[in-house]
Design an enzyme around this catalytic site. Structure first.
Site, mmCIF file in Angstrom:
data_model
loop_
_atom_site.group_PDB
_atom_site.id
_atom_site.type_symbol
_atom_site.label_atom_id
_atom_site.label_comp_id
_atom_site.label_asym_id
_atom_site.label_seq_id
_atom_site.Cartn_x
_atom_site.Cartn_y
_atom_site.Cartn_z
ATOM 1 N N SER A 39 0.832 -1.196 0.000
ATOM 2 C CA SER A 39 0.000 0.000 0.000
ATOM 3 C C SER A 39 0.875 1.258 0.000
ATOM 4 O O SER A 39 1.645 1.456 -0.926
ATOM 5 C CB SER A 39 -0.960 -0.034 1.196
ATOM 6 N N ASP A 183 -5.841 -3.218 -2.629
ATOM 7 C CA ASP A 183 -4.790 -2.959 -1.639
ATOM 8 C C ASP A 183 -4.123 -4.252 -1.160
ATOM 9 O O ASP A 183 -4.794 -5.175 -0.699
ATOM 10 C CB ASP A 183 -5.428 -2.243 -0.441
#
Length: 324
Positions: A39, A183
């Protein structure tokens, strides 16, 4: 010996990780061979691999909501001096009307990645002996995937970085190679084990959460805040699982593992990007890493007394003199 730097997910809290990395690389002169990010960590690792810390600091201390979102699902307002986050219902409704699958869109982040992580930078990484790895969650195949700079073209790697940063359903969904990606933190928030599998013998892992839970959440007021709280709850437990597995793997492979947590709760919504706060967090990360290293040095140098030990020693001497 192969050294690795691992950076967890954490949205805007990545500024804290930048400060920690700056201290380790600039003040401790640590030279890493492998960089693994999830991320926000995936957004940082290219700059770190090239030692471009000043550019990274400029990036992380100058972003805002408009830099990230092309359709921002959040409304931030100040109530009694505190920031309160609610949902922009019209924005989310507009996304649904247009047949999109998420509440918000992060196409501006995609543009930012292309601007700040250039083809020239990527070529330098490939020509160097450094390896940069980003984590993505393949929702279609139901598995975690790790994308290496050694195996991708520039355009593909930029896509993987963007996909790794997309905290769906609040940000865009990456659709690539007939699969849907989101993500990387949904499955591997702290990819310590992956660094070990790639041959790391010493790892510095920056974890953008506190080591011990330090707050109780307020009751959710609407379905959106409830959804955010549920995601945060799940990711907290994913993080703990990742760290436990990472520690076990490190012990089994005799890998030196250094963990850098945030000492306090930085924010309860890491998708809110406040320039002032992020500048503060960068500085906090730098100072925290400095204090952590000083603490480690005192452990390895028992001949060096801490201030508290010196004071206690003085008190003992005074007691002895009084008895005499």
């Amino acid at each position: 010996m192969k050294k690795a730097l691992v950076i967890s997910g954490g949205g805007s809290k990545g500024a804290f990780a930048g400060g920690v990395a700056q201290y380790l690389m600039k003040k401790e002169n640590k030279d890493y061979d492998l960089f693994v990010g999830t991320s926000t960590g995936s957004l940082m690792v290219s700059h770190l691999a090239l030692g471009m810390l000043d550019d990274l600091k400029e990036l992380y201390t100058n972003v805002n909501q408009n830099t990230i979102f092309s359709n921002n699902p959040f409304h931030v307002k100040v109530v009694a001096g505190e920031k309160v986050v609610s949902v922009r219902h019209l924005n989310t409704l507009w996304n649904f009307i247009n047949g999109r699958k998420t509440f918000g869109e992060s196409k501006n982040l995609r543009k930012l990645i292309k601007e700040k992580i250039t083809k020239e930078m990527y070529a330098k990484i490939q020509q160097s002996d450094k390896e940069v790895v980003v984590t993505v969650s393949n929702l279609t195949a139901n598995q975690i995937e790790y994308k290496s700079s050694k195996d991708c073209t520039y355009d593909d790697f930029a896509d993987w970085i963007w996909g790794s940063c997309n905290y769906v359903p609040f940000m865009s969904l990456l659709e690539k190679d007939h699969c849907q990606y989101a993500d990387g933190g949904f499955g591997s928030l702290v990819p310590i084990r992956e660094a070990i599998l790639r041959g790391a013998t010493e790892i510095d892992a920056i974890i953008l959460e506190t080591e011990v839970t330090q707050l109780n959440r307020l009751p959710s007021k609407n379905p959106f805040s409830l959804l955010f709280d549920v995601f945060d709850f799940m990711l907290t437990h994913v993080e703990r699982h990742n760290i436990t597995i990472g520690k076990l793997a490190a012990t089994n492979k005799n890998v030196k593992l250094n963990l850098y947590y945030t000492p306090t709760v930085l924010t309860t919504n890491s998708l809110v990007f406040d320039q002032k706060l992020m500048r503060k967090w960068w500085k906090s990360g730098f100072n925290y890493a400095k204090s952590k290293q000083e603490e480690l040095m005192s452990e390895f140098r028992p001949d060096v007394l801490t201030d508290q030990e010196i004071e206690e020693g003085i008190e003992d001497v005074e007691d002895i003199n009084l008895k005499k």
